[in-house]
Scaffold this motif. Structure first.
Motif, PDB file in Angstrom:
ATOM      1  N   GLU A  63     -11.165  -1.763  18.246  1.00  0.00           N
ATOM      2  CA  GLU A  63     -11.244  -0.443  17.607  1.00  0.00           C
ATOM      3  C   GLU A  63      -9.856   0.054  17.227  1.00  0.00           C
ATOM      4  N   ALA A  64      -8.868  -0.183  18.109  1.00  0.00           N
ATOM      5  CA  ALA A  64      -7.502   0.230  17.790  1.00  0.00           C
ATOM      6  C   ALA A  64      -6.975  -0.564  16.589  1.00  0.00           C
ATOM      7  N   SER A  65      -7.272  -1.862  16.569  1.00  0.00           N
ATOM      8  CA  SER A  65      -6.838  -2.693  15.437  1.00  0.00           C
ATOM      9  C   SER A  65      -7.519  -2.242  14.147  1.00  0.00           C
ATOM     10  N   GLU A  66      -8.805  -1.923  14.252  1.00  0.00           N
ATOM     11  CA  GLU A  66      -9.529  -1.452  13.072  1.00  0.00           C
ATOM     12  C   GLU A  66      -8.948  -0.129  12.568  1.00  0.00           C
ATOM     13  N   GLU A  67      -8.620   0.761  13.476  1.00  0.00           N
ATOM     14  CA  GLU A  67      -8.034   2.045  13.083  1.00  0.00           C
ATOM     15  C   GLU A  67      -6.683   1.837  12.390  1.00  0.00           C
ATOM     16  N   ALA A  68      -5.866   0.942  12.971  1.00  0.00           N
ATOM     17  CA  ALA A  68      -4.573   0.644  12.349  1.00  0.00           C
ATOM     18  C   ALA A  68      -4.780   0.021  10.968  1.00  0.00           C
ATOM     19  N   TYR A  69      -5.768  -0.864  10.863  1.00  0.00           N
ATOM     20  CA  TYR A  69      -6.084  -1.495   9.578  1.00  0.00           C
ATOM     21  C   TYR A  69      -6.507  -0.447   8.562  1.00  0.00           C
ATOM     22  N   ARG A  70      -7.374   0.457   8.976  1.00  0.00           N
ATOM     23  CA  ARG A  70      -7.830   1.510   8.059  1.00  0.00           C
ATOM     24  C   ARG A  70      -6.664   2.397   7.618  1.00  0.00           C
ATOM     25  N   GLU A  71      -5.765   2.700   8.538  1.00  0.00           N
ATOM     26  CA  GLU A  71      -4.597   3.513   8.176  1.00  0.00           C
ATOM     27  C   GLU A  71      -3.734   2.777   7.156  1.00  0.00           C
ATOM     28  N   ARG A  72      -3.541   1.463   7.373  1.00  0.00           N
ATOM     29  CA  ARG A  72      -2.752   0.678   6.418  1.00  0.00           C
ATOM     30  C   ARG A  72      -3.445   0.624   5.057  1.00  0.00           C
ATOM     31  N   ILE A  73      -4.765   0.479   5.072  1.00  0.00           N
ATOM     32  CA  ILE A  73      -5.518   0.438   3.820  1.00  0.00           C
ATOM     33  C   ILE A  73      -5.387   1.778   3.090  1.00  0.00           C
ATOM     34  N   ASP A  74      -5.525   2.880   3.843  1.00  0.00           N
ATOM     35  CA  ASP A  74      -5.402   4.204   3.227  1.00  0.00           C
ATOM     36  C   ASP A  74      -4.008   4.410   2.651  1.00  0.00           C
ATOM     37  N   ALA A  75      -2.997   3.984   3.413  1.00  0.00           N
ATOM     38  CA  ALA A  75      -1.619   4.106   2.922  1.00  0.00           C
ATOM     39  C   ALA A  75      -1.428   3.252   1.667  1.00  0.00           C
ATOM     40  N   SER A  76      -1.990   2.057   1.678  1.00  0.00           N
ATOM     41  CA  SER A  76      -1.869   1.177   0.513  1.00  0.00           C
ATOM     42  C   SER A  76      -2.581   1.771  -0.691  1.00  0.00           C
ATOM     43  N   ARG A  77      -3.751   2.351  -0.458  1.00  0.00           N
ATOM     44  CA  ARG A  77      -4.480   2.970  -1.570  1.00  0.00           C
ATOM     45  C   ARG A  77      -3.689   4.129  -2.161  1.00  0.00           C
ATOM     46  N   SER A  78      -3.140   4.965  -1.296  1.00  0.00           N
ATOM     47  CA  SER A  78      -2.387   6.115  -1.813  1.00  0.00           C
ATOM     48  C   SER A  78      -1.142   5.635  -2.559  1.00  0.00           C
ATOM     49  N   GLU A  79      -0.499   4.586  -2.048  1.00  0.00           N
ATOM     50  CA  GLU A  79       0.675   4.040  -2.729  1.00  0.00           C
ATOM     51  C   GLU A  79       0.269   3.443  -4.076  1.00  0.00           C
ATOM     52  N   ALA A  80      -0.858   2.748  -4.095  1.00  0.00           N
ATOM     53  CA  ALA A  80      -1.334   2.162  -5.350  1.00  0.00           C
ATOM     54  C   ALA A  80      -1.677   3.251  -6.359  1.00  0.00           C
ATOM     55  N   MET A  81      -2.294   4.328  -5.890  1.00  0.00           N
ATOM     56  CA  MET A  81      -2.613   5.438  -6.792  1.00  0.00           C
ATOM     57  C   MET A  81      -1.331   6.072  -7.333  1.00  0.00           C
ATOM     58  N   LYS A  82      -0.341   6.192  -6.468  1.00  0.00           N
ATOM     59  CA  LYS A  82       0.930   6.778  -6.891  1.00  0.00           C
ATOM     60  C   LYS A  82       1.592   5.894  -7.955  1.00  0.00           C
ATOM     61  N   VAL A  83       1.605   4.586  -7.707  1.00  0.00           N
ATOM     62  CA  VAL A  83       2.199   3.655  -8.669  1.00  0.00           C
ATOM     63  C   VAL A  83       1.422   3.689  -9.986  1.00  0.00           C
ATOM     64  N   ALA A  84       0.098   3.747  -9.886  1.00  0.00           N
ATOM     65  CA  ALA A  84      -0.728   3.793 -11.098  1.00  0.00           C
ATOM     66  C   ALA A  84      -0.456   5.076 -11.889  1.00  0.00           C
ATOM     67  N   GLN A  85      -0.323   6.195 -11.181  1.00  0.00           N
ATOM     68  CA  GLN A  85      -0.043   7.452 -11.876  1.00  0.00           C
ATOM     69  C   GLN A  85       1.340   7.416 -12.529  1.00  0.00           C
ATOM     70  N   GLU A  86       2.313   6.827 -11.835  1.00  0.00           N
ATOM     71  CA  GLU A  86       3.648   6.712 -12.423  1.00  0.00           C
ATOM     72  C   GLU A  86       3.606   5.827 -13.666  1.00  0.00           C
ATOM     73  N   ALA A  87       2.871   4.710 -13.563  1.00  0.00           N
ATOM     74  CA  ALA A  87       2.759   3.805 -14.708  1.00  0.00           C
ATOM     75  C   ALA A  87       2.051   4.505 -15.872  1.00  0.00           C
ATOM     76  N   LYS A  88       1.033   5.272 -15.551  1.00  0.00           N
ATOM     77  CA  LYS A  88       0.294   6.012 -16.583  1.00  0.00           C
ATOM     78  C   LYS A  88       1.211   7.035 -17.263  1.00  0.00           C
TER      79      LYS A  88
END
Length: 163
Positions: A63-88
């Motif tokens: 469960e702790a690993s899953e939570e850390a994974y989800r946090e990394r995924i959320d951080a990656s998604r927000s970073e990807a959205m930020k990069v996409a918005q900058e590119a746009k």
């Protein structure tokens, strides 16, 4: 039956040996086998409890690993959205620059075309004025029978055409 007749003579000895055999069996099972069975059951219960505890620890770690994974995924998604918005945004700026450059080129070509049109229109007017003056002179002479000079007809046509 003779065996039934002997029953009272041997009944007490059979009861004695029955009690002795049951006593031996009782002590052999009670003192020998029951402690061994209890130790096996206790060992089994302890192993099951240890396995359950290990499973619970593994579950908590998962469960702790899953939570850390989800946090990394959320951080990656927000970073990807930020990069996409900058590119746009960058693409919009580039498109705007290109549009301004194209607009300037088109404006220049339109201005050139308008100049050519004005020149052509002026040339057409200059060519039209003598023809219109001649046609006006002929019309007046046919309608009224009076002859008008070409110069008078030309000044009149120029006045009408140029306001």
């Amino acid at each position: 039956m003779p065996q039934i007749n002997q029953l009272p003579d041997i009944f007490i000895s059979q009861l004695f040996w029955l009690a002795v055999v049951f006593g031996i069996i009782y002590f052999w099972i009670g003192r020998g086998l029951v402690p061994k069975i209890q130790s096996v059951v206790e060992d089994r219960d302890k192993k099951i409890a240890d396995d359950l505890a290990a499973a619970q620890r593994a579950r908590e770690q998962a469960e702790a690993s899953e939570e850390a994974y989800r946090e990394r995924i959320d951080a990656s998604r927000s970073e990807a959205m930020k990069v996409a918005q900058e590119a746009k945004h960058q693409a919009a700026l580039d498109t705007e620059k290109r549009l301004k450059a194209v607009d300037a080129k088109i404006g220049k070509k339109v201005a050139e075309a308008e100049g050519k049109i004005r020149t052509a229109a002026d040339a057409a007017r200059r060519e039209l004025e003598p023809v219109a003056a001649e046609a006006a002179s002929e019309l007046v002479s046919k309608l009224t029978g009076q002859k008008i000079s070409a110069k008078d007809a030309e000044t009149t046509v120029k006045a009408v055409l140029h306001g």
